[in-house]
Design a protein around this motif. Structure first.
Motif, PDB file in Angstrom:
ATOM      1  N   ARG A 125       0.481  -1.081  -0.161  1.00 20.43           N
ATOM      2  CA  ARG A 125      -0.164  -0.225  -0.268  1.00 20.43           C
ATOM      3  C   ARG A 125       1.145   1.030   0.027  1.00 20.43           C
ATOM      4  O   ARG A 125       0.441   2.074   0.121  1.00 20.43           O
ATOM      5  CB  ARG A 125      -0.728  -0.136   1.254  1.00 20.43           C
ATOM      6  N   GLY A 126       2.246   1.374  -0.662  1.00 17.03           N
ATOM      7  CA  GLY A 126       3.439   1.895  -1.165  1.00 17.03           C
ATOM      8  C   GLY A 126       3.789   2.302   0.229  1.00 17.03           C
ATOM      9  O   GLY A 126       4.814   3.199   0.722  1.00 17.03           O
ATOM     10  N   PHE A 127       3.760   2.033   1.256  1.00 19.54           N
ATOM     11  CA  PHE A 127       4.470   1.459   2.682  1.00 19.54           C
ATOM     12  C   PHE A 127       5.849   0.711   2.502  1.00 19.54           C
ATOM     13  O   PHE A 127       5.136  -0.396   2.276  1.00 19.54           O
ATOM     14  CB  PHE A 127       3.557   1.852   4.552  1.00 19.54           C
ATOM     15  N   ILE A 128       6.453   0.707   2.972  1.00 23.83           N
ATOM     16  CA  ILE A 128       7.792  -0.030   3.137  1.00 23.83           C
ATOM     17  C   ILE A 128       7.713  -0.882   4.239  1.00 23.83           C
ATOM     18  O   ILE A 128       7.826  -0.661   5.647  1.00 23.83           O
ATOM     19  CB  ILE A 128       9.479   0.775   2.705  1.00 23.83           C
ATOM     20  N   VAL A 129       7.886  -2.159   3.788  1.00 23.63           N
ATOM     21  CA  VAL A 129       8.489  -2.883   4.850  1.00 23.63           C
ATOM     22  C   VAL A 129       9.803  -3.546   4.609  1.00 23.63           C
ATOM     23  O   VAL A 129       9.432  -4.512   3.654  1.00 23.63           O
ATOM     24  CB  VAL A 129       7.219  -3.863   4.210  1.00 23.63           C
ATOM     25  N   ASN A 130      10.439  -3.449   5.444  1.00 27.50           N
ATOM     26  CA  ASN A 130      12.103  -4.523   5.778  1.00 27.50           C
ATOM     27  C   ASN A 130      11.807  -6.007   6.006  1.00 27.50           C
ATOM     28  O   ASN A 130      11.037  -6.690   6.456  1.00 27.50           O
ATOM     29  CB  ASN A 130      12.704  -3.337   6.269  1.00 27.50           C
ATOM     30  N   SER A 131      12.740  -6.795   5.450  1.00 25.93           N
ATOM     31  CA  SER A 131      12.862  -7.956   5.858  1.00 25.93           C
ATOM     32  C   SER A 131      12.880  -7.387   7.125  1.00 25.93           C
ATOM     33  O   SER A 131      13.105  -9.107   7.859  1.00 25.93           O
ATOM     34  CB  SER A 131      13.610  -8.445   5.108  1.00 25.93           C
ATOM     35  N   ASP A 132      13.185  -6.935   7.810  1.00 32.10           N
ATOM     36  CA  ASP A 132      14.012  -7.184   9.519  1.00 32.10           C
ATOM     37  C   ASP A 132      12.330  -7.427   9.645  1.00 32.10           C
ATOM     38  O   ASP A 132      12.840  -8.110  11.110  1.00 32.10           O
ATOM     39  CB  ASP A 132      14.022  -5.768  10.062  1.00 32.10           C
ATOM     40  N   ASP A 133      10.729  -7.068   9.641  1.00 32.40           N
ATOM     41  CA  ASP A 133      10.002  -6.473   9.904  1.00 32.40           C
ATOM     42  C   ASP A 133       8.668  -7.977   9.059  1.00 32.40           C
ATOM     43  O   ASP A 133       7.725  -7.573   9.710  1.00 32.40           O
ATOM     44  CB  ASP A 133       9.305  -6.254   9.210  1.00 32.40           C
ATOM     45  N   ILE A 134       9.664  -8.705   9.090  1.00 28.53           N
ATOM     46  CA  ILE A 134       8.651 -10.256   8.904  1.00 28.53           C
ATOM     47  C   ILE A 134       8.772 -10.899   9.478  1.00 28.53           C
ATOM     48  O   ILE A 134       9.980 -11.603  10.350  1.00 28.53           O
ATOM     49  CB  ILE A 134       9.872 -11.176   7.679  1.00 28.53           C
ATOM     50  N   ALA A 135       7.876 -11.886   9.756  1.00 29.22           N
ATOM     51  CA  ALA A 135       7.631 -12.810  10.978  1.00 29.22           C
ATOM     52  C   ALA A 135       7.962 -13.929  11.045  1.00 29.22           C
ATOM     53  O   ALA A 135       7.417 -14.739  10.000  1.00 29.22           O
ATOM     54  CB  ALA A 135       6.189 -12.629  11.716  1.00 29.22           C
ATOM     55  N   TYR A 136       8.395 -14.640  11.518  1.00 30.86           N
ATOM     56  CA  TYR A 136       8.147 -16.087  11.182  1.00 30.86           C
ATOM     57  C   TYR A 136       7.133 -17.248  12.393  1.00 30.86           C
ATOM     58  O   TYR A 136       7.780 -17.187  13.760  1.00 30.86           O
ATOM     59  CB  TYR A 136       9.521 -16.825  11.625  1.00 30.86           C
ATOM     60  N   ASN A 137       6.501 -17.436  11.996  1.00 34.26           N
ATOM     61  CA  ASN A 137       5.567 -17.925  12.444  1.00 34.26           C
ATOM     62  C   ASN A 137       4.857 -16.925  13.959  1.00 34.26           C
ATOM     63  O   ASN A 137       4.671 -17.348  15.144  1.00 34.26           O
ATOM     64  CB  ASN A 137       6.350 -19.390  13.883  1.00 34.26           C
ATOM     65  N   GLY A 138       4.595 -15.881  13.372  1.00 42.35           N
ATOM     66  CA  GLY A 138       4.131 -15.062  14.580  1.00 42.35           C
ATOM     67  C   GLY A 138       5.051 -14.728  15.403  1.00 42.35           C
ATOM     68  O   GLY A 138       4.681 -12.859  15.661  1.00 42.35           O
ATOM     69  N   LEU A 139       6.126 -14.520  14.995  1.00 42.44           N
ATOM     70  CA  LEU A 139       7.165 -13.784  16.431  1.00 42.44           C
ATOM     71  C   LEU A 139       8.133 -13.051  14.501  1.00 42.44           C
ATOM     72  O   LEU A 139       8.192 -13.760  14.116  1.00 42.44           O
ATOM     73  CB  LEU A 139       8.307 -15.023  16.904  1.00 42.44           C
ATOM     74  N   TYR A 140       8.428 -11.978  15.667  1.00 41.25           N
ATOM     75  CA  TYR A 140       9.612 -10.743  14.385  1.00 41.25           C
ATOM     76  C   TYR A 140      10.657 -11.015  14.725  1.00 41.25           C
ATOM     77  O   TYR A 140      11.256 -11.759  15.819  1.00 41.25           O
ATOM     78  CB  TYR A 140       9.098  -9.361  15.638  1.00 41.25           C
ATOM     79  N   GLY A 141      11.853 -10.872  13.967  1.00 40.95           N
ATOM     80  CA  GLY A 141      13.308 -10.506  13.968  1.00 40.95           C
ATOM     81  C   GLY A 141      13.857 -11.886  14.509  1.00 40.95           C
ATOM     82  O   GLY A 141      15.009 -11.780  14.593  1.00 40.95           O
ATOM     83  N   LEU A 142      13.231 -12.790  13.833  1.00 41.84           N
ATOM     84  CA  LEU A 142      13.997 -13.999  14.082  1.00 41.84           C
ATOM     85  C   LEU A 142      14.806 -14.861  11.929  1.00 41.84           C
ATOM     86  O   LEU A 142      16.028 -14.822  12.495  1.00 41.84           O
ATOM     87  CB  LEU A 142      13.175 -15.404  14.422  1.00 41.84           C
ATOM     88  N   LEU A 143      14.483 -14.423  11.218  1.00 37.49           N
ATOM     89  CA  LEU A 143      14.592 -14.295  10.587  1.00 37.49           C
ATOM     90  C   LEU A 143      16.529 -14.050   9.421  1.00 37.49           C
ATOM     91  O   LEU A 143      15.785 -12.949  10.187  1.00 37.49           O
ATOM     92  CB  LEU A 143      13.711 -14.767   9.107  1.00 37.49           C
ATOM     93  N   PRO A 144      16.767 -14.515   8.600  1.00 43.39           N
ATOM     94  CA  PRO A 144      18.187 -13.214   8.195  1.00 43.39           C
ATOM     95  C   PRO A 144      17.768 -12.283   7.627  1.00 43.39           C
ATOM     96  O   PRO A 144      16.228 -12.003   6.708  1.00 43.39           O
ATOM     97  CB  PRO A 144      18.212 -14.806   7.166  1.00 43.39           C
TER      98      PRO A 144
END
Length: 734
Positions: A125-144
């Motif tokens: 929707r025109g707003f940035i989402v960095n891969s830092d903010d991707i959730a893994y099974n509902g938890l943030y910050g776990l993935l590369p």
């Protein structure tokens, strides 16, 4: 063409694992015993829920629902939000390598790149989402945080819109336009031993294995193992990639309890990766995109990342109406980069490149506790939820940047030079050999919510509050002097669904986003920023949305209208990074999916966006469009089973994006683009084994275009689209 060579160790490892799994399967397969055991069906569950994964929708490319934050997994027709969950079937059939490849199918998402690095980022929707903010099974910050291989996930779930109540604030301040959640792989009911191999443009090859088994008389224990090695060039001249990955997923369940554990390790290395293009302040127009295979990276540049991560999640049913859950995870990562982005200073494509070395280490911890309960009061059913969450990131960093010692080159006719040494005037921060603590982020929150079911379940009203505390501390380079803040806020949410008919749902929501204040960059187009690393206070975004959803059984879709206001930040005339004004994003979304006719699957849609800068205090920018956000974008894909030729299928996808701007004053217009991708697959049997052959061509017409603009406040850097890329692969299931 030279032959493709694979290092012996990763290939041997994958083959050994596959053979071992075959042997184990032969030893543990139960023999028939009349009257001893009944058939048990286990629903694979990524999040340790009793319900398991939602079923695939007709056509198998998306699922019937997905995770909606603390509200849990919900059917698409019962949630007051716009969601899509992309399945492993789509991921495999399109030979998707990463999250970015999967999200090319989403008409509301556009793939971008991080500021000054090679991090996969996304405009929702025109707003940035960095891969830092991707959730893994509902938890943030776990993935590369730079690149996430597709071997790590079963599904890609997209939740559009703000989500402070649903998910809490994101680690790096994104999540205003939406969130991405990845579901890990689980062992299904049937044993799986799959070995895959393939090649693609640039003499790049890969080999992988995917092994899954369930054990015990009731099949209560599952194990899923994935291993991958990828190495070689790309379709970009002299660019090389090497990827090694290993992941293990375990799950166990009894009548009242469920537990899952995931561990993974990924090493991703890029050699001579093509950098972003920054436009110099003297340019009055955007230069044409160069040949898409040209590489203006210096030969000594690289970007390496190594991540080890894990998580555990469990649920326990106190009784049929009350369930408690808990989850925890951690990640440790190391990044090393030697970069030289190009700043173009003339319309002829000439520009400057400066050496920039960077070292980063991350340590992340996160946890969540919660409870769900169901009760009935008169004619009203209540689904109650309460949760507590915690997140902590400690980032160490060091850099050295020779801004005043540039090399002259060109994005059209690149000039390679020997590695230059740093001069006495180079900017420095901490010791590259021993990075020091730069940032500490702590997020904690408590949320409560209730979904009321009315009118015989035809009307659903969801109300919720989340009290969140954001603590962010920055430490000055060399001195380590801290500065930061700790702020708290209550974020409300209200959502309503009315099922007009079994096939039609109307919905509306009001929800806020809460984001950690943005951090001032080290540099911008014009040079160094005078408050680098300074952190702005948290900001609140407010979203209003209405929509209608349709489920025809074989074909589905949704229409959404939304408006979101977000405070904005920019670099002022004195070269300080400050907060001023706001961005207002209003738009219309149309999404569709399913099986339009027998053997003909469709997926895609259209997004219309009006993203404007408001109350900026400067007539040159007030009312102008937000950097990098087009007015129109869309994608449409079809997947067709060829009649009369069993096992043969073709697919085609068009991705299109309108023009956007690379500066706040809207003087630098970046042309729009469209791309055609084609694929084919053939499923057959060979010696009693299922074999799937796949071939794909991305960017069939080999178009030259700027694929994204920006991805960081007030920076309209450009990323060149990839050349025509061929991929072929074969998978064998034993």
């Amino acid at each position: 063409m030279s032959s493709i060579r694979f290092p012996l160790r990763p290939v041997t490892l994958a083959a050994t694992l596959a053979l071992h799994a075959l042997s184990t399967s032969a030893q543990t397969t139960p023999t028939a015993a009349s009257g001893t055991l009944s058939t048990v069906t286990v629903e694979a569950s990524a999040d340790a829920s009793a319900e398991g994964l939602t079923k695939p929708y007709a056509g198998g490319q998306v699922a019937r629902g997905g995770r909606v934050g603390i509200l849990g997994t919900q059917d698409i027709m019962s949630t007051p939000f716009s969601t899509t969950s992309y399945t492993s079937e789509l991921i495999q059939n399109q030979q998707a390598r990463s999250v970015a490849d999967v999200l090319q199918n989403d008409p509301t998402v556009r793939v971008a790149r991080g500021f000054g690095n090679f991090q996969e980022s996304y405009f929702i929707r025109g707003f940035i989402v960095n891969s830092d903010d991707i959730a893994y099974n509902g938890l943030y910050g776990l993935l590369p945080r730079q690149y996430i291989s597709s071997e790590l996930f079963e599904r890609v779930e997209v939740l559009r819109g703000a989500s402070a109540f649903l998910n809490g604030a994101t680690p790096s301040g994104g999540g205003i336009g939406g969130n991405i959640n990845l579901l890990p792989k689980r062992a299904g009911n049937d044993p799986l031993t799959q070995v895959s191999a393939g090649v693609s443009s640039g003499e790049q090859g890969y080999v992988s294995t995917d092994i899954a088994r369930r054990f015990g008389p009731d099949q209560s224990t599952g194990i899923r193992l994935n291993a991958l090695h990828r190495e070689g060039g790309t379709a970009v001249d002299d660019e090389k990639v090497k990827l090694d990955l290993f992941s293990l997923g375990l799950d166990w369940r009894s009548r009242d309890a469920r537990i899952s554990v995931d561990v993974g390790h990924q090493e991703h290395r890029l050699t001579r990766p093509r950098p972003n293009v920054t436009l110099g302040p003297a340019l009055t127009s955007v230069p044409s995109a160069p040949d898409n295979s040209v590489n203006y990276a210096q030969p000594w540049t690289y970007s390496n990342e190594r991540d080890t991560f894990g998580s555990v999640r469990g649920e326990y049913d106190i009784n049929p109406d009350v369930t408690i859950w808990g989850a925890a995870g951690a990640r440790r990562s190391f990044e090393g980069n030697r970069l030289a982005g190009i700043t173009v200073t003339t319309a002829a494509g000439a520009g400057n490149m400066s050496r920039f070395d960077n070292e980063r280490q991350d340590d992340t911890r996160t946890a969540e506790l919660g409870m769900r309960a169901k009760l009935t009061m008169g004619s009203v059913k209540h689904s109650l939820v309460a949760s507590y969450s915690f997140y902590e990131l400690k980032e160490k960093n060091a850099y050295e940047w020779d801004f005043f010692n540039p090399t002259v080159s060109s994005m059209y006719t690149p000039v390679g030079i020997a590695l230059p040494g740093f001069t006495a005037g180079a900017f420095r921060g901490n010791d590259l050999n021993d990075p020091a603590l730069l940032t500490k982020v702590r997020l904690s929150s408590f949320a409560v919510g209730d979904t009321l079911s009315l009118l015989d379940d035809r009307a659903l009203l969801t109300l919720g509050l989340r009290h969140q505390t954001l603590s962010s501390t920055g430490y000055e380079y060399f001195t380590g002097v801290p500065s930061g803040y700790e702020k708290s806020r209550v974020s409300p949410m209200a959502g309503f669904v009315y099922k007009l008919q079994p096939q039609v749902s109307l919905y509306a929501n009001y929800i806020e986003g809460l984001s950690k204040g943005e951090t001032a960059p080290t540099t911008s187009t014009s040079g160094p920023v005078f408050n680098p690393g300074a952190q702005l206070s948290p900001y609140v975004s407010k979203q209003k949305e209405v929509g209608v959803k349709y489920d025809g059984g074989s074909i589905g879709g949704a229409i959404a209208f939304f408006s979101t206001d977000k405070p904005r930040a920019f670099i002022n005339d004195q070269r300080y990074f400050v907060e001023a004004g706001k961005d207002r994003h209003q738009g219309f979304e149309l999404t569709t999916f399913g099986e339009a006719a027998k053997g003909l699957r469709v997926l895609g849609g259209l997004t219309l966006l009006d993203a404007k800068q408001k109350s900026t205090g400067a007539t040159i920018t007030d009312g102008k469009r937000v950097i990098g956000v087009p007015k129109v974008q869309g994608s449409i894909g079809v997947d067709w089973d060829v009649p009369g030729m069993r096992g043969l299928s073709f697919d085609a996808r068009v991705v299109a994006t309108g023009h956007s701007y690379a500066d706040s004053a809207n003087t630098l217009r970046v042309p729009g683009w469209a791309r055609l991708d084609l694929g084919a697959r053939y499923v057959t049997e060979w010696s009693g084994k299922l074999v799937t052959l796949r071939a794909r061509v991305d960017n069939v017409a080999d178009r030259n275009y700027w694929s994204s603009v920006g991805g960081y406040p007030e920076n309209g850097y450009l990323v060149l689209g990839n050349p025509r890329t061929f991929s072929v692969s074969a998978s064998v299931e034993f």
